[in-house]
Design a protein around this motif. Structure first.
Motif, PDB file in Angstrom:
ATOM      1  N   VAL A 146      -3.352  -5.979  -0.987  1.00 29.95           N
ATOM      2  CA  VAL A 146      -2.807  -4.987  -1.910  1.00 29.95           C
ATOM      3  C   VAL A 146      -3.825  -3.904  -2.234  1.00 29.95           C
ATOM      4  O   VAL A 146      -4.983  -4.192  -2.515  1.00 29.95           O
ATOM      5  CB  VAL A 146      -2.277  -5.674  -3.190  1.00 29.95           C
ATOM      6  N   ASP A 147      -3.361  -2.661  -2.177  1.00 29.04           N
ATOM      7  CA  ASP A 147      -4.178  -1.523  -2.569  1.00 29.04           C
ATOM      8  C   ASP A 147      -4.302  -1.529  -4.091  1.00 29.04           C
ATOM      9  O   ASP A 147      -3.318  -1.770  -4.795  1.00 29.04           O
ATOM     10  CB  ASP A 147      -3.506  -0.236  -2.096  1.00 29.04           C
ATOM     11  N   GLY A 181      -2.282  -2.230  -8.082  1.00 30.50           N
ATOM     12  CA  GLY A 181      -2.460  -3.437  -7.283  1.00 30.50           C
ATOM     13  C   GLY A 181      -2.949  -4.627  -8.082  1.00 30.50           C
ATOM     14  O   GLY A 181      -2.618  -5.771  -7.773  1.00 30.50           O
ATOM     15  N   GLY A 210       3.954  -1.307  -6.057  1.00 29.64           N
ATOM     16  CA  GLY A 210       3.936  -2.585  -6.768  1.00 29.64           C
ATOM     17  C   GLY A 210       5.308  -3.143  -7.071  1.00 29.64           C
ATOM     18  O   GLY A 210       5.557  -4.338  -6.903  1.00 29.64           O
ATOM     19  N   SER A 237      -7.751  -7.552  -2.314  1.00 28.76           N
ATOM     20  CA  SER A 237      -7.552  -6.181  -2.768  1.00 28.76           C
ATOM     21  C   SER A 237      -8.251  -5.215  -1.829  1.00 28.76           C
ATOM     22  O   SER A 237      -9.274  -5.544  -1.216  1.00 28.76           O
ATOM     23  CB  SER A 237      -8.098  -6.006  -4.186  1.00 28.76           C
ATOM     24  N   ASP A 274       0.862  -1.179   0.000  1.00 34.09           N
ATOM     25  CA  ASP A 274       0.000   0.000   0.000  1.00 34.09           C
ATOM     26  C   ASP A 274       0.899   1.229   0.000  1.00 34.09           C
ATOM     27  O   ASP A 274       1.890   1.266   0.741  1.00 34.09           O
ATOM     28  CB  ASP A 274      -0.908  -0.006   1.240  1.00 34.09           C
TER      29      ASP A 274
END
Length: 119
Positions: free
Chosen positions: A54-55, A63, A37, A81, A11
């Motif tokens: 993950v954002d 993400g 990422g 997510s 994030d």
């Protein structure tokens, strides 16, 4: 008894990733964090996580693409997510990339913990 999982949090918001890491470590999980990422993919290579938080929206590799790349390398990886911008298009893309869930921000920590526990 709770089974400890290896969880990678990616994030771009330091507050989110550090808070989640602290909470998940407090529940006995092994946690690593990354700020984007690119860093997350590199971190995933060495850490080999079981679960990815993950954002969706981040600068650089988003993400969804980050999850796709990590899932290609680690087929057992379970992706969750997170997004503050819950559009149906991005939610659909995240689910198509293999995410088991798309959680809206701000996160409901109890729901997240139940989801992680169920994996």
């Amino acid at each position: 008894m709770q089974v400890s999982k290896k969880i990678l949090i990616i994030d771009d918001d330091a507050g989110v990733r550090n808070s989640l890491a602290r909470i998940l470590r407090g529940r006995g999980h092994l946690v690593e964090v990354a700020e984007n990422g690119e860093a997350g993919i590199a971190q995933g290579e060495s850490f080999q996580p079981d679960v990815l938080l993950v954002d969706i929206r981040m600068p650089g590799i988003d993400g969804i693409e980050t999850h796709r790349r990590l899932l290609a390398r680690f087929p057992h990886l379970v992706g969750i997510s997170m997004t503050a911008y819950a559009s149906s298009e991005k939610t659909r893309e995240a689910m198509e990339s293999g995410a088991v869930s798309v959680l809206p921000k701000p996160l409901n920590i109890d729901n997240l913990m139940e989801l992680v526990q169920s994996l």
